[in-house]
Design an enzyme around this catalytic site. Structure first.
Site, PDB file in Angstrom:
ATOM      1  CG  LEU A   1      41.892  46.750  28.848  1.00 22.45           C
ATOM      2  CD1 LEU A   1      42.016  47.358  27.449  1.00 22.45           C
ATOM      3  CD2 LEU A   1      42.007  47.829  29.918  1.00 22.45           C
TER       4      LEU A   1
ATOM      5  NE  ARG B   1      42.027  31.154  49.984  1.00 23.28           N
ATOM      6  CZ  ARG B   1      41.609  32.019  49.065  1.00 23.28           C
ATOM      7  NH1 ARG B   1      40.507  32.710  49.250  1.00 23.28           N
ATOM      8  NH2 ARG B   1      42.306  32.191  47.956  1.00 23.28           N
TER       9      ARG B   1
ATOM     10  CG  ASP C   1      44.464  32.741  38.559  1.00 22.90           C
ATOM     11  OD1 ASP C   1      45.110  33.762  38.869  1.00 22.90           O
ATOM     12  OD2 ASP C   1      43.628  32.207  39.303  1.00 22.90           O
TER      13      ASP C   1
END
Length: 313
Positions: A230, A97, A261
């Site tokens: 957070l 993709r 990541d």
């Protein structure tokens, strides 16, 4: 295509649903009009691929396993090979993709367009399983979304396969796929506060409820370490006996692509270097924050991350 068979790697990353990330700048988003973009940048993307790139930026090593199909897959492989990271490519019949990230310079707004991954055949799934089994790493990072039509228990099946090995499994995904792996048990997960709330079957969690929610998962023997991101507030790391909080340093944000990541990659690298949990979290927050300082899909600059880490001291 690089296939490294002889060398053992402490860290292996898996990306079953990679993407060729295309990013470009434009000025002014107007409906019904043609939007002219600047020359695009192409990057090999997807959870595990980005984790391996983050580890490499910290001068660490990993083996990156990812799928690739069609002309888009070939472009992704060409982009990734520039990183000089060891890899094993599992070829798929269906095309890899693409994702598109567009940045409006006039409003400083970022638009992220993600597309679903195509189906993976049973033969290709079996090849993924066999590749992981043969490597037997110290840390296995399973990161990213699951392809269209693939069972939400696919990641869980990998965890079951590795259950009796010494491999520590880190999972960074969401939804039912994350819930399934917790049924088997893993070493570390990195949900954001919204994803943690879903795991607790509540609509939302306040900051003061994060530690208790993470402790509940640990007490259920679902996971050993829970790191809750957070966003601009930083992150919390929770184990059975320890809780650490690191605030995110203030920076000028240009893109959030790959920040999570980058955080995972930095933490896995720090774990592999036997850093303390406090340092593991600091490395994660510094690299994740540094990734937001770059445009598009570039992840973080090592010098930026090092400076932020030193400032935290």
């Amino acid at each position: 295509m690089k296939r490294i068979k002889m060398k053992n790697f402490d860290i292996v990353t898996l990306t079953i649903n990679p993407a060729l990330d295309k990013s470009a700048n434009f000025s002014g988003l107007i409906p019904e009009q043609k939007i002219r973009c600047e020359t695009p940048r192409y990057d090999a993307g997807g959870g595990g691929i980005n984790v391996s790139k983050a580890i490499s930026r910290l001068n660490g090593e990993s083996m990156c396993i990812y799928t690739s199909g069609g002309p888009i897959g070939l472009m992704l492989q060409e982009c990734f090979e520039k990183e000089t990271i060891a890899s094993q490519v599992i070829l798929t019949k269906n095309w890899t993709r693409e994702n598109f990230v567009a940045y409006d310079v006039s409003t400083q707004s970022q638009y992220r367009f993600g597309f679903p991954g195509t189906a993976i055949s049973e033969t290709e799934q079996a090849q993924i399983m066999a590749t992981i089994t043969n490597l037997k790493p110290k840390y296995l990072v399973i990161s990213g979304s699951i392809n269209e039509g693939l069972s939400s228990s696919f990641y869980q099946a990998i965890c079951v396969l590795m259950k009796n090995s010494d491999t520590k499994i880190i999972v960074d995904t969401a939804g039912e796929a994350l819930q399934k792996v917790l049924e088997t048990g893993v070493y570390l997960i990195k949900p954001n506060i919204g994803e943690l709330a879903k795991l607790m079957n509540v609509e939302r969690l306040e900051l003061n409820g994060v530690e208790a929610a993470a402790k509940k998962l640990i007490q259920n023997q679902s996971v050993e370490i829970v790191v809750v991101s957070l966003g601009p507030n930083g992150a919390i790391l929770v184990t059975k006996d320890q809780t650490e909080f690191v605030a995110a340093p203030a920076v000028i944000k240009k893109s959030t692509v790959g920040a999570g990541d980058s955080m995972v990659g930095a933490m896995v690298w720090a774990l592999s270097q036997n850093k303390s949990f406090k340092e593991v979290l600091k490395w994660g927050v510094s690299c994740g924050t540094a990734a937001t300082m770059n445009e598009g899909t570039q992840l973080f600059n090592r010098d930026d991350a090092m400076k932020l880490f030193e400032d935290m001291k």
